[in-house]
Design an enzyme around this catalytic site. Structure first.
Site, PDB file in Angstrom:
ATOM      1  N   CYS A   1      13.710  56.175 -46.509  1.00  0.00           N
ATOM      2  CA  CYS A   1      12.485  56.814 -46.023  1.00  0.00           C
ATOM      3  C   CYS A   1      11.783  57.681 -47.070  1.00  0.00           C
ATOM      4  CB  CYS A   1      12.794  57.651 -44.779  1.00  0.00           C
ATOM      5  SG  CYS A   1      14.222  58.727 -44.965  1.00  0.00           S
TER       6      CYS A   1
ATOM      7  N   HIS B   1       8.608  63.563 -43.074  1.00  0.00           N
ATOM      8  CA  HIS B   1       9.075  64.074 -44.366  1.00  0.00           C
ATOM      9  C   HIS B   1       7.876  64.538 -45.196  1.00  0.00           C
ATOM     10  CE1 HIS B   1      12.927  62.668 -43.385  1.00  0.00           C
ATOM     11  NE2 HIS B   1      13.104  61.698 -44.248  1.00  0.00           N
TER      12      HIS B   1
END
Lengths: 344, 344
Positions: B130, B243
Site C-alpha cells: 500500500c 496513508h
C-alpha cells in the site's frame, strides 16, 4: 542577593507556563521570589506552587522591579511589547516566543549546542522553536563529529504545540467523533481526531510554512553555519504532547552507523531507544514528561551507498526540552556562568 | 463466456476484502459468478452483495473450478499455498499479499505506472504494498518527465494497514484512554491511541523494516530502474484509514515547481489539494473513501538550490488505491487487453 534569584513568568497559565512551574520546583531552582504575570483577564487567579498559592499579577510596564530573570511564553506580541521594559529594569529575558529569535543581537540557544553564545547577551535570549530544539539535540552531536551538509526532516508534531486549549480540543473532539458526531474544529483549523494535517502556520511564497522555515533558519543560526541545507515538512498528528521527527542526514564524509550510535549514546540530553529485536523505538507517549530526547531507528541510509547518509527517528517532549526545560536550562547556565544581569 | 467473468475472493471478510466487494459493485464490474472463499472458520457466513446474501465457502485446492479471476488478500502464506491451484484451474490470480511481489516471473503492477508489464503474466500478478502504491502514483508522472535519482520518504500510515481488527482496536483503545484506563495493546504491539510508532514489521540487519524495504524494492521493480535510490521511514499513526507520506525527490536535472504541479495535475488517479492561502493540503480524513491519491505541499526543495529537488505530501486511501482498487484496476486492464486466462 547572591545565589537566589527573583524570577517572573509571563504566560504562567498556558501549556508551557505550567511546565515552567513544574520544572522550577522539580529542579530546585534557586528561587527567591517567583512573580506570575499575565493579562488583566487572568490577574487575580491563584496558582499553586510549592505548597503556596501564588496570585497572578497583571502584566504592566513596571512589573519587573527587582526581577532578575523573566521566563516569557505569553506570545510574540506580548514579548515584543514587554521585554524591553524587563531589560530596562535590569532583568534578563529568556523568551520562548518567536519575537526575537532571528534578531542578530539576540542569542538563540540550546545549551547542549551553543551555550557559549549566551555570554554575548544584551538582556534578551531567545529559546528556539520546539521542533528545531528536538532536532538539533540529535543532529548537533553528529555534526560536531562530521559536518552535516543537508537535512531532510519530516515532523509528527503533537497538539501541545498549539497550546493548552488545543490539547483540550483534541480530547473533546475525539470523544465527539467516537460518539458518531461530526468534529467541529475551534482552536485547531482542521479535524485532528483520527486525522493529521500540514502544520497550520502561514505559507510563504516558496511554499514553506513558518514552522518549516524556523527549522531551517534557527538551525543555521545556532550552528553558525549559513551553508547547511535543510528542507522540512511539518505535520500535526493526533498526539497529545511530544513531537516526533524522521530525519535524514547527509554528511560531508562517510559516517558509520556504529559511530553515529556511539556519538549519540554519549550525547547529553539524548537517550537511545533503538531495540530492533523488540521493535521498540522512540514513541511520543514514552517521551512525554521526559527531559531527554529519545533517539532511535539509527541506520546507514541505504540510498547513499558511499556511506555519507544516516537516518534516524526521534521523539522529544515539546513542552519540556522543546520549550520550558530549554528555557530553564538557559537560566541555569546564565547562573553558572555568572551572567545574569542582577537587578540593582 | 464472453464479457462476464467468474471472480473468486480469497479473504473476503478482511478489511481489504470488504472494499473489494464495495468496488466490484460500485464499478459495475462485469461479473458472472462471485465466489467468496475463506478459511473453514469463516465458511458458512453470509456476506451481503448487490441485494443477495453470498455464502462464504471453505477455501480448498479445488475451489477454483470455472473461476477466471482470483482476488487474493487472505495473507501471504494462504496465497503461497493456493495460488498455484488457481492458476492450474485456468484463473489469473491478482495477489494483494507480499508472497510473489519480488518473484521475477510475476508482474508487479500499478496500472498508471506499468500496465504493459501485465502482458507477460503467467497466471499470477502481484499488487504492490500500500505505501508503495500511493507513493508511485505521485512519483511516476514526475519520473517520466525527468528521472528521479533519489527519494527520501517518511510515512504516516493508517491503522487500516494492520487489518480490520486493528481498526477496531484503535477505536476501543482510544475509548479506554479517554476513560482514564491504561491501553492494552492486542493486535497492535504498542499503544496507538494518541501515540505513534515505527512500523512494526521485522527489522533487517541494515536497520530497515520490511515495510521500508518494500517501498525501495517494489518501486525499483515497477520503474524498471535498479539504480533509483530510496530511503524510507515508515511510521504508524492513530489514523483510521488513509496513508500519508512526506516525499523528498532529487531529480537528475532541475525541475521547476510549476512543471511538477502541471504534470501532477494531469496525472491519472491524482488529485491536487494544494491551497496555500486556505492552508488546505492532503489529509487522510479527506482521502478516505476516495479513489484518487491527494497530492499537495508541492514546492521546490530549498535545500537543493540548483533546482533539482521537489518536496510534496500526499494522502491516499490505503484500502482503495493502496489495495483493493489497484487490484480491481489490474483486473479491468486484463479484461481490456484481453489477457485474462479464461477457464475451459
Amino acid at each position: 542577593m547572591t545565589d537566589h534569584y527573583n524570577v517572573a513568568i509571563m504566560g504562567s497559565t498556558g501549556a508551557v507556563g505550567q511546565v515552567l512551574l513544574e520544572l522550577l520546583d522539580e529542579r530546585d531552582f534557586p528561587l527567591n521570589e517567583l512573580r506570575l504575570l499575565a493579562s488583566a483577564r487572568s490577574a487575580g487567579k491563584t496558582v499553586p506552587f510549592q505548597g503556596k498559592a501564588l496570585t497572578v499579577q497583571e502584566l504592566k510596564e513596571d512589573s519587573f522591579d527587582g526581577i532578575d530573570i523573566v521566563l516569557a511564553s505569553a506570545g510574540g506580541s506580548v514579548s515584543q511589547q514587554y521585554a524591553p521594559f524587563a531589560v530596562q529594569a535590569g532583568a534578563v529575558v529568556i523568551d520562548n516566543t518567536s519575537a526575537f529569535r532571528m534578531d542578530p543581537e539576540v542569542p538563540l540557544v540550546v545549551p547542549e549546542v551553543n551555550a557559549d553564545d549566551l555570554l554575548a547577551h544584551r538582556g534578551i535570549i531567545a529559546n528556539p522553536n520546539c521542533s528545531t530544539i528536538v532536532m538539533v539535540m540529535a543532529v548537533w552531536p553528529l555534526y560536531r563529529h562530521c559536518r552535516v551538509k543537508r537535512i531532510v526532516v519530516s515532523t509528527y508534531q503533537a497538539i501541545s504545540g498549539a497550546g493548552a486549549r488545543a490539547m483540550e480540543e483534541l480530547e473533546a473532539q475525539t470523544r465527539e467523533v467516537l460518539a458518531g458526531h461530526p468534529a467541529v474544529p475551534k482552536e485547531i483549523p482542521h479535524q485532528v481526531a483520527f486525522n493529521l494535517f500540514s502544520h497550520n502556520s502561514d505559507i510563504g511564497a516558496d511554499g514553506y510554512c513558518t514552522e518549516e522555515k524556523k527549522m531551517v533558519l534557527e538551525t543555521r543560526k545556532m550552528f553558525h553555519d549559513e551553508d547547511i541545507q535543510i528542507t522540512a515538512t511539518c505535520v500535526r498528528v493526533p498526539v497529545m504532547r511530544a513531537h516526533s521527527e524522521s530525519i535524514n542526514l547527509e554528511f560531508e564524509s562517510p559516517l558509520a552507523e556504529s559511530d553515529a550510535r556511539r556519538i549519540l549514546s554519549q550525547a547529553l540530553g539524548v537517550e537511545i531507544v533503538d531495540d530492533r529485536e523488540a521493535n521498540h523505538f522512540p514513541m511520543p507517549l514514552e517521551a512525554s514528561g521526559k527531559d531527554n530526547v529519545l533517539v532511535g531507528r539509527i541506520r546507514q541510509d541505504i540510498s547513499r551507498p558511499d556511506g555519507t547518509g544516516i537516518d534516524l527517528f526521534l521523539s522529544g517532549d515539546q513542552l519540556r526540552k522543546g520549550a520550558a526545560l530549554n528555557a530553564i536550562q538557559i537560566a541555569e547556565v546564565l547562573i553558572a556562568k555568572d551572567c545574569v544581569r542582577v537587578a540593582v
